[in-house]
Design a protein around this motif. Structure first.
Motif: not given
Length: 230
Positions: A147, A189, A201, A203
């Protein structure tokens, strides 16, 4: 009658010899199989690349440091290839950056210097391979998920409140811009990482005060002291 007993006695004496002969035949057959596999691997070399990165997330102005191991089908250092290619692939499947790195005795160190004009915020796949591995198709490449944050996020500030109860952690975050104003209605995120592993993970969107809440359970195999929320 004595002749019958004598024949039975001879048969009993020969049974261990027959079993031993069968064992020898089995060992010989196994050795032939091993020799054939070894011969095939040397005639048609198999290569695999294993890559270590210095961390699982980056800013788009950072440098990704890599260490690559190139092994053959016998798990020995491969002498087939002299170059490892590293690619950064975005979530649409487009290669945004590529780096070629020379290999010495099956190991190499290298880096990808991220360019913020090319690499935007988002999820990326790091994949590494040799030219020989392309004969086996892209499914043989080493891949790792990364990421990458946008540059502007480095100037943001976070006020965090954390409440831990046994294995449950409750977090309340307020994200502020560089000028102190709240980051309103912004999709974020959030990643929970431990070492090189990403546990989950999710959002979330900040509210009008720039706040976002996240509750999670500490994974059983994770050490709470090594967890990082980003």
């Amino acid at each position: 009658m004595r002749a019958l007993f004598f024949r039975i006695y001879l048969i009993l004496l020969m049974l261990p010899c027959a079993g031993f002969a069968q064992q020898i035949a089995n060992v010989a057959a196994a050795n032939r199989i091993i020799a054939n596999v070894d011969s095939f691997l040397r005639r048609m070399p198999i290569e695999k690349v294993f890559t270590h990165t210095d961390r699982p997330y980056y800013s788009n102005t950072d440098t990704i440091w890599l260490k690559n191991y190139v092994l053959n089908g016998l798990l020995e250092y491969s002498k087939q290839s002299g170059v490892v290619y590293a690619e950064l692939v975005n979530d649409t499947g487009r290669v945004v950056m590529q780096q070629a790195m020379p290999v010495f005795t099956g190991v190499n160190w290298g880096q990808i210097i991220l360019d913020s004009t090319i690499v935007s915020e988002g999820n990326y796949t790091l994949r590494t391979y040799t030219n020989w591995m392309q004969n086996m198709g892209a499914e043989s490449f080493y891949t790792q998920q990364l990421y990458i944050n946008g540059t502007d996020e480095n100037n943001r500030r976070v006020n965090a409140g954390i409440l831990a109860r046994q294995d449950t952690v409750q977090t309340s975050l307020q994200i502020l811009e560089a000028d102190g104003s709240p980051l309103r209605l912004q999709d974020m995120q959030l990643l929970l990482t431990g070492g090189r592993k990403t546990w989950f993970k999710e959002k979330r969107q900040t509210d009008l005060e720039g706040k976002v809440n996240l509750n999670f359970i500490v994974p059983k195999n994770a050490s709470a002291g090594n967890l990082t929320l980003i």
